[in-house]
Design a protein around this motif. Structure first.
Motif, PDB file in Angstrom:
ATOM      1  N   LYS B  24     -14.377  32.415 -77.954  1.00 51.64           N
ATOM      2  CA  LYS B  24     -14.780  33.809 -77.786  1.00 51.64           C
ATOM      3  C   LYS B  24     -14.221  34.274 -76.444  1.00 51.64           C
ATOM      4  CE  LYS B  24     -18.858  36.736 -77.076  1.00 51.64           C
ATOM      5  NZ  LYS B  24     -18.312  37.898 -77.825  1.00 51.64           N
ATOM      6  N   PRO B  25     -13.275  35.214 -76.445  1.00 54.25           N
ATOM      7  CA  PRO B  25     -12.680  35.658 -75.181  1.00 54.25           C
ATOM      8  C   PRO B  25     -13.616  36.580 -74.414  1.00 54.25           C
ATOM      9  CG  PRO B  25     -11.815  36.958 -76.990  1.00 54.25           C
ATOM     10  CD  PRO B  25     -12.699  35.894 -77.599  1.00 54.25           C
ATOM     11  N   TYR B  31      -5.476  39.831 -74.465  1.00 55.40           N
ATOM     12  CA  TYR B  31      -4.687  38.643 -74.771  1.00 55.40           C
ATOM     13  C   TYR B  31      -5.587  37.422 -74.901  1.00 55.40           C
ATOM     14  CZ  TYR B  31      -0.383  41.143 -73.567  1.00 55.40           C
ATOM     15  OH  TYR B  31       0.662  42.028 -73.534  1.00 55.40           O
ATOM     16  N   LEU B  32      -5.222  36.577 -75.851  1.00 58.24           N
ATOM     17  CA  LEU B  32      -5.919  35.304 -76.022  1.00 58.24           C
ATOM     18  C   LEU B  32      -4.876  34.207 -76.188  1.00 58.24           C
ATOM     19  CD1 LEU B  32      -9.099  34.429 -77.875  1.00 58.24           C
ATOM     20  CD2 LEU B  32      -7.045  33.115 -78.427  1.00 58.24           C
ATOM     21  N   TYR B  48      -0.237  32.529 -78.544  1.00 59.51           N
ATOM     22  CA  TYR B  48      -1.054  33.560 -77.960  1.00 59.51           C
ATOM     23  C   TYR B  48      -1.059  34.827 -78.810  1.00 59.51           C
ATOM     24  CZ  TYR B  48       2.864  36.167 -75.698  1.00 59.51           C
ATOM     25  OH  TYR B  48       3.992  36.902 -75.426  1.00 59.51           O
ATOM     26  N   PHE B  49      -2.131  35.566 -78.677  1.00 59.08           N
ATOM     27  CA  PHE B  49      -2.379  36.790 -79.430  1.00 59.08           C
ATOM     28  C   PHE B  49      -2.448  37.979 -78.478  1.00 59.08           C
ATOM     29  CE2 PHE B  49      -3.715  34.966 -83.533  1.00 59.08           C
ATOM     30  CZ  PHE B  49      -3.991  33.653 -83.161  1.00 59.08           C
ATOM     31  N   ASN B  50      -2.007  39.123 -78.955  1.00 59.09           N
ATOM     32  CA  ASN B  50      -2.210  40.386 -78.264  1.00 59.09           C
ATOM     33  C   ASN B  50      -2.876  41.338 -79.243  1.00 59.09           C
ATOM     34  OD1 ASN B  50      -0.197  43.176 -77.191  1.00 59.09           O
ATOM     35  ND2 ASN B  50      -2.118  42.486 -76.345  1.00 59.09           N
ATOM     36  N   ASN B  51      -4.024  41.844 -78.872  1.00 57.14           N
ATOM     37  CA  ASN B  51      -4.779  42.719 -79.772  1.00 57.14           C
ATOM     38  C   ASN B  51      -4.912  42.111 -81.164  1.00 57.14           C
ATOM     39  OD1 ASN B  51      -5.265  44.777 -77.843  1.00 57.14           O
ATOM     40  ND2 ASN B  51      -3.212  45.590 -78.172  1.00 57.14           N
ATOM     41  N   SER B  95      -6.922  37.245 -71.100  1.00 58.00           N
ATOM     42  CA  SER B  95      -6.493  38.070 -69.981  1.00 58.00           C
ATOM     43  C   SER B  95      -6.402  39.515 -70.424  1.00 58.00           C
ATOM     44  CB  SER B  95      -5.138  37.604 -69.443  1.00 58.00           C
ATOM     45  OG  SER B  95      -4.092  37.970 -70.314  1.00 58.00           O
ATOM     46  N   THR B  96      -6.312  40.384 -69.438  1.00 54.01           N
ATOM     47  CA  THR B  96      -6.031  41.784 -69.713  1.00 54.01           C
ATOM     48  C   THR B  96      -4.520  41.922 -69.871  1.00 54.01           C
ATOM     49  OG1 THR B  96      -5.859  42.257 -67.368  1.00 54.01           O
ATOM     50  CG2 THR B  96      -8.023  42.511 -68.374  1.00 54.01           C
ATOM     51  N   ARG B  97      -4.010  43.113 -69.736  1.00 52.27           N
ATOM     52  CA  ARG B  97      -2.572  43.352 -69.918  1.00 52.27           C
ATOM     53  C   ARG B  97      -1.739  42.502 -68.964  1.00 52.27           C
ATOM     54  NH1 ARG B  97       1.031  47.197 -67.949  1.00 52.27           N
ATOM     55  NH2 ARG B  97      -0.599  48.027 -66.622  1.00 52.27           N
ATOM     56  N   ASP B  98      -2.308  42.175 -67.794  1.00 57.54           N
ATOM     57  CA  ASP B  98      -1.623  41.348 -66.822  1.00 57.54           C
ATOM     58  C   ASP B  98      -1.802  39.883 -67.208  1.00 57.54           C
ATOM     59  OD1 ASP B  98      -1.537  41.317 -63.177  1.00 57.54           O
ATOM     60  OD2 ASP B  98      -0.519  40.123 -64.681  1.00 57.54           O
ATOM     61  N   ARG B  99      -0.850  39.342 -67.931  1.00 57.27           N
ATOM     62  CA  ARG B  99      -1.005  37.985 -68.470  1.00 57.27           C
ATOM     63  C   ARG B  99      -0.966  36.915 -67.393  1.00 57.27           C
ATOM     64  NH1 ARG B  99       3.580  37.545 -72.636  1.00 57.27           N
ATOM     65  NH2 ARG B  99       4.499  39.153 -71.348  1.00 57.27           N
ATOM     66  N   GLY B 100      -0.553  37.269 -66.187  1.00 55.68           N
ATOM     67  CA  GLY B 100      -0.518  36.268 -65.131  1.00 55.68           C
ATOM     68  C   GLY B 100      -1.894  35.865 -64.643  1.00 55.68           C
ATOM     69  N   GLU B 101      -2.900  36.656 -64.922  1.00 56.74           N
ATOM     70  CA  GLU B 101      -4.262  36.378 -64.480  1.00 56.74           C
ATOM     71  C   GLU B 101      -5.098  36.034 -65.701  1.00 56.74           C
ATOM     72  OE1 GLU B 101      -5.840  39.341 -61.882  1.00 56.74           O
ATOM     73  OE2 GLU B 101      -7.899  38.608 -62.064  1.00 56.74           O
ATOM     74  N   GLN B 102      -5.174  34.764 -66.000  1.00 56.02           N
ATOM     75  CA  GLN B 102      -5.870  34.306 -67.180  1.00 56.02           C
ATOM     76  C   GLN B 102      -7.162  33.598 -66.793  1.00 56.02           C
ATOM     77  OE1 GLN B 102      -3.395  32.028 -69.860  1.00 56.02           O
ATOM     78  NE2 GLN B 102      -1.648  33.398 -69.563  1.00 56.02           N
ATOM     79  N   TYR B 103      -8.144  33.718 -67.669  1.00 56.72           N
ATOM     80  CA  TYR B 103      -9.431  33.081 -67.459  1.00 56.72           C
ATOM     81  C   TYR B 103      -9.663  32.083 -68.584  1.00 56.72           C
ATOM     82  CZ  TYR B 103      -9.974  36.434 -63.808  1.00 56.72           C
ATOM     83  OH  TYR B 103      -9.768  37.148 -62.663  1.00 56.72           O
TER      84      TYR B 103
END
Lengths: 107, 113
Positions: B24-25, B31-32, B48-51, B95-103
């Motif tokens: 669950k993101p 992004y997932l 990876y997925f976008n939307n 992550s949000t649109r900025d894929r460099g910052e992933q959680y």
């Protein structure tokens, strides 16, 4: 494609400053990221450089130079809890991680 | 915020069995990502997925692996049939649109015997 190189191990003492370098070969990328991972844990985001230059977040700073295909993570005032693995990563059409640098902080 | 949630945290199964990992993101993240981490190969991006749409699945090792994202709050990674070499820690990240910052989520430690 992308390949990233970083030192496998670094050792430093408490209170010191350490720099972890990351060199890369890539045809293009959006930015360079850094993650911290403690043993048995998940990677934790530290910083992201979309542009050349220095980004500072508390005791940690990260630097990127696209012209030199080089970046680094700078950790200041080292603490024992900073002992962990540190990964650089580039984001482009996909996401590639370096093999990681194991930092050991000694008292 | 609860962060990225993964289940199960540990899975032990026998070779040939089907394994389903869940994620669950973080709410609002576009992004997932699914990763696999082993000592030998490090941290590898699988897909990876976008939307909710799969963008890049070139990291999926073979047809035994499949991933879905039926909605913005849920994704699965399925391995069928599982093999001992699939043993690893599987992480989900968002992550949000900025894929460099992933959680990253806490990971699922998979052991296939």
């Amino acid at each position: 494609g992308q390949s990233l190189e970083q030192p496998s191990e670094v050792t430093a003492v408490e209170g010191a400053i350490v720099q972890i370098n990351c060199t890369y070969q890539t045809s293009g990328f959006y930015g360079l990221s850094w993650y911290q991972q403690h043993d048995g844990g998940a990677p934790t985001f530290l910083s992201y450089n979309a542009l050349d230059g220095l980004e500072e977040t508390g005791r940690f700073s990260s630097f990127l130079s696209r012209s030199d295909s080089y970046g680094y993570l700078l950790l200041q005032e080292l603490q024992m809890k900073d002992s962990a693995s540190y990964f650089c990563a580039v984001s482009y059409n996909d996401m590639r991680f370096g093999a990681g640098t194991r930092l050991t902080v000694k008292p | 915020d609860a962060g990225v949630i993964q289940s199960p945290r540990h899975e032990v199964t026998e070779m040939g069995q089907e394994v389903t990992l869940r994620c669950k993101p973080i709410s609002g993240h576009d992004y997932l990502f699914w990763y696999r981490q082993t000592m030998m190969r490090g941290l590898e991006l699988l897909i990876y997925f976008n939307n909710n749409v799969p963008i890049d699945d070139s990291g999926m090792p073979e047809d035994r692996f499949s991933a879905k994202m039926p909605n913005a709050s849920f994704s699965t990674l399925k391995i069928q049939p599982s093999e001992p070499r699939d043993s690893a820690v599987y992480f989900c990240a968002s992550s949000t649109r900025d894929r460099g910052e992933q959680y990253f989520g806490p990971g699922t430690r998979l052991t296939v015997t």
